[in-house]
Scaffold this motif. Structure first.
Motif, PDB file in Angstrom:
ATOM      1  N   GLY A  87     -34.219  26.685   6.966  1.00 32.89           N
ATOM      2  CA  GLY A  87     -35.245  27.458   6.453  1.00 32.89           C
ATOM      3  C   GLY A  87     -35.589  27.418   4.989  1.00 32.89           C
ATOM      4  O   GLY A  87     -34.634  27.609   4.465  1.00 32.89           O
ATOM      5  N   ILE A  88     -37.001  27.044   4.667  1.00 29.79           N
ATOM      6  CA  ILE A  88     -37.291  27.092   3.327  1.00 29.79           C
ATOM      7  C   ILE A  88     -38.480  28.029   2.898  1.00 29.79           C
ATOM      8  O   ILE A  88     -39.460  27.684   3.643  1.00 29.79           O
ATOM      9  N   ALA A  89     -38.474  28.894   2.026  1.00 26.18           N
ATOM     10  CA  ALA A  89     -40.024  29.547   1.556  1.00 26.18           C
ATOM     11  C   ALA A  89     -40.283  28.676   0.312  1.00 26.18           C
ATOM     12  O   ALA A  89     -39.687  28.262  -0.603  1.00 26.18           O
ATOM     13  N   VAL A  90     -41.438  28.732   0.327  1.00 24.70           N
ATOM     14  CA  VAL A  90     -42.337  27.934  -0.966  1.00 24.70           C
ATOM     15  C   VAL A  90     -43.316  28.934  -1.328  1.00 24.70           C
ATOM     16  O   VAL A  90     -44.124  29.327  -0.671  1.00 24.70           O
ATOM     17  N   ALA A  91     -43.337  29.037  -2.748  1.00 26.76           N
ATOM     18  CA  ALA A  91     -44.411  29.797  -3.231  1.00 26.76           C
ATOM     19  C   ALA A  91     -45.206  28.774  -4.445  1.00 26.76           C
ATOM     20  O   ALA A  91     -44.379  28.265  -5.222  1.00 26.76           O
ATOM     21  N   PRO A  92     -46.504  29.206  -4.653  1.00 25.60           N
ATOM     22  CA  PRO A  92     -47.220  28.467  -5.954  1.00 25.60           C
ATOM     23  C   PRO A  92     -47.328  29.240  -7.019  1.00 25.60           C
ATOM     24  O   PRO A  92     -46.444  30.194  -7.112  1.00 25.60           O
ATOM     25  N   GLY A  93     -47.958  28.575  -7.981  1.00 28.98           N
ATOM     26  CA  GLY A  93     -47.961  29.303  -9.371  1.00 28.98           C
ATOM     27  C   GLY A  93     -48.961  30.255  -9.610  1.00 28.98           C
ATOM     28  O   GLY A  93     -49.943  30.712  -8.835  1.00 28.98           O
ATOM     29  N   PHE A  94     -49.130  30.462 -10.939  1.00 30.49           N
ATOM     30  CA  PHE A  94     -50.153  31.518 -11.515  1.00 30.49           C
ATOM     31  C   PHE A  94     -51.576  31.048 -11.046  1.00 30.49           C
ATOM     32  O   PHE A  94     -51.695  29.881 -11.360  1.00 30.49           O
ATOM     33  N   THR A  95     -52.514  31.841 -10.418  1.00 30.92           N
ATOM     34  CA  THR A  95     -53.692  31.653 -10.005  1.00 30.92           C
ATOM     35  C   THR A  95     -53.634  30.710  -9.015  1.00 30.92           C
ATOM     36  O   THR A  95     -54.844  30.268  -8.448  1.00 30.92           O
ATOM     37  N   GLU A  96     -52.678  30.015  -8.469  1.00 25.55           N
ATOM     38  CA  GLU A  96     -52.629  29.188  -7.222  1.00 25.55           C
ATOM     39  C   GLU A  96     -52.463  29.834  -5.965  1.00 25.55           C
ATOM     40  O   GLU A  96     -52.138  30.935  -5.970  1.00 25.55           O
ATOM     41  N   THR A  97     -52.736  29.336  -4.824  1.00 30.21           N
ATOM     42  CA  THR A  97     -52.556  29.678  -3.516  1.00 30.21           C
ATOM     43  C   THR A  97     -51.695  28.671  -2.610  1.00 30.21           C
ATOM     44  O   THR A  97     -51.276  27.511  -3.246  1.00 30.21           O
ATOM     45  N   LEU A 101     -49.064  23.666  -2.858  1.00 28.83           N
ATOM     46  CA  LEU A 101     -47.875  22.740  -2.446  1.00 28.83           C
ATOM     47  C   LEU A 101     -47.580  22.371  -1.099  1.00 28.83           C
ATOM     48  O   LEU A 101     -46.736  22.430  -0.453  1.00 28.83           O
ATOM     49  N   ARG A 102     -49.209  22.484  -0.426  1.00 30.62           N
ATOM     50  CA  ARG A 102     -49.250  22.265   1.095  1.00 30.62           C
ATOM     51  C   ARG A 102     -48.418  21.235   1.341  1.00 30.62           C
ATOM     52  O   ARG A 102     -47.608  20.878   2.190  1.00 30.62           O
ATOM     53  N   TRP A 103     -48.535  19.892   0.607  1.00 30.36           N
ATOM     54  CA  TRP A 103     -48.037  18.685   0.747  1.00 30.36           C
ATOM     55  C   TRP A 103     -46.636  18.782   0.942  1.00 30.36           C
ATOM     56  O   TRP A 103     -45.773  18.077   1.841  1.00 30.36           O
ATOM     57  N   ASN A 244     -48.164  19.160  -7.562  1.00 31.48           N
ATOM     58  CA  ASN A 244     -49.437  19.738  -6.568  1.00 31.48           C
ATOM     59  C   ASN A 244     -49.963  18.693  -6.047  1.00 31.48           C
ATOM     60  O   ASN A 244     -51.100  19.104  -5.501  1.00 31.48           O
ATOM     61  N   SER A 245     -49.618  17.653  -5.870  1.00 31.26           N
ATOM     62  CA  SER A 245     -50.114  16.527  -5.048  1.00 31.26           C
ATOM     63  C   SER A 245     -48.955  15.632  -4.571  1.00 31.26           C
ATOM     64  O   SER A 245     -47.980  15.512  -5.216  1.00 31.26           O
ATOM     65  N   THR A 246     -49.298  15.019  -3.575  1.00 30.47           N
ATOM     66  CA  THR A 246     -47.922  14.112  -3.100  1.00 30.47           C
ATOM     67  C   THR A 246     -47.243  13.120  -3.948  1.00 30.47           C
ATOM     68  O   THR A 246     -48.204  12.411  -4.968  1.00 30.47           O
ATOM     69  N   ASN A 247     -46.056  13.627  -4.124  1.00 29.12           N
ATOM     70  CA  ASN A 247     -45.399  12.870  -5.167  1.00 29.12           C
ATOM     71  C   ASN A 247     -44.060  12.267  -4.628  1.00 29.12           C
ATOM     72  O   ASN A 247     -43.096  12.960  -4.364  1.00 29.12           O
TER      73      ASN A 247
END
Ligand code: 9J3
Length: 290
Positions: A87-97, A101-103, A244-247
């Motif tokens: 399992g992995i938890a993922v969090a965005p940055g300041f002002t982001e939702t 990091l959906r991708w 923040n986009s597919t990389n």
């Protein structure tokens, strides 16, 4: 107590060796190493396969707020025939939702992880709060979520962008049972992460003017003990939002790190050790023999 992937790997290797030796005297015994790792999921990887969407079909379920983090989406492999996944938890940055990091959450899931991708309670939350919310999300994932039976609660990791990357580092320092950490362009006013005992891959952008490598990623990397295992991946020419986009490069290195340490899957070591390659301005690691 939970053993880190590396330690557990040594124990598994020892057990495998004994089994292989025992099997060596038996006619028709299965070939040694055929089933060495109970956490291995998916076919043999190649650099191109790990740089792209993985082999698992995924589905998702949404989570409302009020669970110790903002709203979230859980992405999981639909396959229930192979046992549980890390399992992995993922969090965005300041002002982001969670859209940031959906991708990445989907990408990790497609390679065989159950991933909870959160929005934070407030988009302005600081890295410490993001760390708490990441840990709350992992707790929710394994204890409460509708995906809980799909997850192995002993094999968990964290990732996040910017202040979510700072939160990733703090959550990892706060919980030494974490199996892997992948902060992306991490930002934090705390610079000393000498308390981390978890294999940590820090991704940085060479031209990041918000979380500059010299003030953030490099300081974090240098503070983590080598014995914990760590890597520093600096993307050539990249800015703060490159994650923040597919990389494909983040996919190759980040998925490999998660597979290597959450799943103990040494098939992926070739992609992070010795590491480096095109599009990478700097790569450092603590690989065996380095
Ligand atoms: O999460 C981030 O993008 C951190 C960046 C930032 O500018 O923080 C300053 C308060």
């Amino acid at each position: 107590m939970t053993l880190r992937g590396r330690k557990r790997g040594r124990i598994l290797a020892a057990v495998t060796l004994v089994l292989a030796m025992a099997g060596g005297g038996l006619a028709g015994a299965p070939s040694a190493g055929a089933q060495t790792n109970p956490f291995q999921r998916g076919p043999n990887p190649t650099a191109s396969s790990v740089s792209a969407t993985g082999p698992f079909a995924i589905s998702s379920t949404t989570v409302g707020s009020g669970n110790g983090f903002g709203s979230a989406t859980i992405y999981f492999p639909t396959d229930t025939s192979q046992g549980t996944f890390g399992g992995i938890a993922v969090a965005p940055g300041f002002t982001e939702t969670q859209s940031a990091l959906r991708w990445w959450a989907q990408r990790l899931a497609s390679h065989g992880f159950v991933v909870i991708n959160i929005s934070t309670n407030s988009t302005f939350d600081n890295p410490s709060s993001r760390a708490t919310q990441l840990q709350n999300a992992l707790n929710y994932l394994v204890n409460t979520s509708s995906a809980r039976t799909r997850v192995d609660r002993t094999r968990l990791g964290v990732s996040g962008h910017s202040m979510g990357g700072g939160g990733t580092l703090e959550a990892t320092r706060n919980n030494t049972a974490m199996q892997a950490a992948i902060p992306l362009m991490p930002w934090d006013q705390t610079k000393n992460f000498s308390g981390i005992r978890t294999p940590t891959m820090i991704v940085a952008g060479q031209n990041d003017g918000i979380a500059s490598p010299s003030s953030h990623a490099l300081q974090f990397y240098n503070s983590i003990p080598a014995a914990s295992e760590k890597a520093y991946l600096e993307l050539a020419g990249a800015g703060h939002n490159a994650s923040n986009s597919t990389n494909p490069t983040i996919s190759l290195f980040g998925v490999s790190w998660a597979k290597r340490y959450i799943d103990n899957d040494t098939r992926y070591e070739q992609f992070v050790c010795p590491g480096g390659g095109s599009g990478i301005s700097r790569y450092m690691q603590t690989c065996p023999g380095s």
